[in-house]
Design a protein around this motif. Structure first.
Motif, PDB file in Angstrom:
ATOM      1  N   LEU A   1       0.871  -1.195  -0.121  1.00 21.63           N
ATOM      2  CA  LEU A   1       0.086   0.167  -0.059  1.00 21.63           C
ATOM      3  C   LEU A   1       0.906   1.196  -0.088  1.00 21.63           C
ATOM      4  O   LEU A   1       0.556   2.258  -0.725  1.00 21.63           O
ATOM      5  N   ASN A   2       1.868   1.279   0.702  1.00 15.19           N
ATOM      6  CA  ASN A   2       2.865   2.331   0.904  1.00 15.19           C
ATOM      7  C   ASN A   2       3.687   2.392  -0.810  1.00 15.19           C
ATOM      8  O   ASN A   2       3.730   3.634  -0.960  1.00 15.19           O
ATOM      9  N   GLU A   3       3.882   1.690  -1.088  1.00 17.91           N
ATOM     10  CA  GLU A   3       4.510   1.491  -2.498  1.00 17.91           C
ATOM     11  C   GLU A   3       3.708   2.211  -3.532  1.00 17.91           C
ATOM     12  O   GLU A   3       3.792   2.875  -4.324  1.00 17.91           O
ATOM     13  N   TYR A   4       2.300   1.869  -3.531  1.00 17.54           N
ATOM     14  CA  TYR A   4       1.160   2.011  -4.243  1.00 17.54           C
ATOM     15  C   TYR A   4       1.021   3.668  -4.218  1.00 17.54           C
ATOM     16  O   TYR A   4       1.094   4.401  -5.304  1.00 17.54           O
ATOM     17  N   ALA A   5       1.188   4.179  -2.876  1.00 18.08           N
ATOM     18  CA  ALA A   5       0.910   5.623  -2.702  1.00 18.08           C
ATOM     19  C   ALA A   5       2.256   6.353  -3.272  1.00 18.08           C
ATOM     20  O   ALA A   5       2.028   7.569  -4.137  1.00 18.08           O
ATOM     21  N   CYS A   6       3.280   5.857  -3.302  1.00 21.33           N
ATOM     22  CA  CYS A   6       4.598   6.390  -3.696  1.00 21.33           C
ATOM     23  C   CYS A   6       4.591   6.435  -5.159  1.00 21.33           C
ATOM     24  O   CYS A   6       5.176   7.448  -5.971  1.00 21.33           O
ATOM     25  N   LYS A   7       4.174   5.195  -5.805  1.00 23.06           N
ATOM     26  CA  LYS A   7       4.526   5.006  -7.154  1.00 23.06           C
ATOM     27  C   LYS A   7       3.275   5.029  -8.332  1.00 23.06           C
ATOM     28  O   LYS A   7       3.441   4.888  -9.310  1.00 23.06           O
ATOM     29  N   ARG A   8       2.039   5.402  -7.605  1.00 25.12           N
ATOM     30  CA  ARG A   8       0.870   5.220  -8.304  1.00 25.12           C
ATOM     31  C   ARG A   8       0.822   6.069  -9.872  1.00 25.12           C
ATOM     32  O   ARG A   8       0.381   5.710 -10.599  1.00 25.12           O
ATOM     33  N   ASP A   9       1.493   7.235  -9.849  1.00 20.67           N
ATOM     34  CA  ASP A   9       1.588   8.073 -11.109  1.00 20.67           C
ATOM     35  C   ASP A   9       2.914   7.840 -11.965  1.00 20.67           C
ATOM     36  O   ASP A   9       2.895   8.452 -12.929  1.00 20.67           O
ATOM     37  N   LEU A  10       3.696   6.573 -11.568  1.00 12.17           N
ATOM     38  CA  LEU A  10       4.698   6.574 -12.254  1.00 12.17           C
ATOM     39  C   LEU A  10       4.295   5.162 -13.327  1.00 12.17           C
ATOM     40  O   LEU A  10       3.643   4.652 -12.820  1.00 12.17           O
ATOM     41  N   PRO A  11       5.203   5.238 -14.199  1.00 13.14           N
ATOM     42  CA  PRO A  11       5.085   3.890 -15.233  1.00 13.14           C
ATOM     43  C   PRO A  11       5.451   2.679 -14.407  1.00 13.14           C
ATOM     44  O   PRO A  11       6.313   2.777 -13.418  1.00 13.14           O
ATOM     45  N   VAL A  12       4.843   1.699 -14.804  1.00 15.02           N
ATOM     46  CA  VAL A  12       4.783   0.349 -14.177  1.00 15.02           C
ATOM     47  C   VAL A  12       6.532  -0.083 -14.477  1.00 15.02           C
ATOM     48  O   VAL A  12       6.906  -0.075 -15.740  1.00 15.02           O
ATOM     49  N   ASP A  13       7.065  -0.682 -13.473  1.00 15.41           N
ATOM     50  CA  ASP A  13       8.261  -1.139 -13.536  1.00 15.41           C
ATOM     51  C   ASP A  13       8.467  -2.732 -13.065  1.00 15.41           C
ATOM     52  O   ASP A  13       7.362  -3.045 -12.682  1.00 15.41           O
ATOM     53  N   GLU A  14       9.718  -2.887 -13.024  1.00 13.64           N
ATOM     54  CA  GLU A  14       9.666  -4.670 -12.721  1.00 13.64           C
ATOM     55  C   GLU A  14       9.132  -4.715 -10.987  1.00 13.64           C
ATOM     56  O   GLU A  14       8.442  -5.731 -10.846  1.00 13.64           O
ATOM     57  N   SER A  15       9.274  -3.739 -10.214  1.00 14.84           N
ATOM     58  CA  SER A  15       8.974  -4.017  -8.968  1.00 14.84           C
ATOM     59  C   SER A  15       7.294  -3.665  -8.676  1.00 14.84           C
ATOM     60  O   SER A  15       6.786  -4.308  -7.640  1.00 14.84           O
ATOM     61  N   THR A  16       6.923  -3.202  -9.622  1.00 13.67           N
ATOM     62  CA  THR A  16       5.462  -2.773  -9.327  1.00 13.67           C
ATOM     63  C   THR A  16       4.560  -3.789 -10.513  1.00 13.67           C
ATOM     64  O   THR A  16       3.245  -3.699 -10.593  1.00 13.67           O
ATOM     65  N   ALA A  17       5.128  -4.534 -11.362  1.00 13.42           N
ATOM     66  CA  ALA A  17       4.547  -5.147 -12.463  1.00 13.42           C
ATOM     67  C   ALA A  17       3.573  -6.173 -11.969  1.00 13.42           C
ATOM     68  O   ALA A  17       2.217  -6.387 -12.402  1.00 13.42           O
ATOM     69  N   ASN A  18       3.546  -6.803 -10.651  1.00 15.70           N
ATOM     70  CA  ASN A  18       2.688  -7.869 -10.300  1.00 15.70           C
ATOM     71  C   ASN A  18       1.898  -7.342  -8.754  1.00 15.70           C
ATOM     72  O   ASN A  18       1.583  -7.986  -8.080  1.00 15.70           O
TER      73      ASN A  18
END
Length: 68
Positions: free
Chosen positions: A17-34
């Motif tokens: 959930l923290n990762e989503y809050a920090c990266k939600r407006d960024l392109p999908v990368d390897e760490s957020t792909a799944n």
């Protein structure tokens, strides 16, 4: 699942959930792909309703942003 394992899964969900809050407006990368698969796994392990969890925390997949 014992209480120690449940705490570990809650911690993983919290980090996601923290990762989503920090990266939600960024392109999908390897760490957020799944990301959503990982959230679903945590919800399943904790016996939480996945759709309700997404709604409660405002988690939207790309197709939901596009209105599809």
């Amino acid at each position: 699942m014992n209480s120690v394992d449940r705490v570990k899964v809650v911690s993983e969900l919290y980090e996601l959930l923290n990762e989503y809050a920090c990266k939600r407006d960024l392109p999908v990368d390897e760490s957020t792909a799944n990301f959503f698969e990982k959230v679903k796994r945590c919800c399943d392990l904790l016996d939480l309703d996945y759709d309700e969890c997404k709604k409660e925390f405002g988690l939207k997949e790309s197709h939901e942003f596009l209105g599809k």
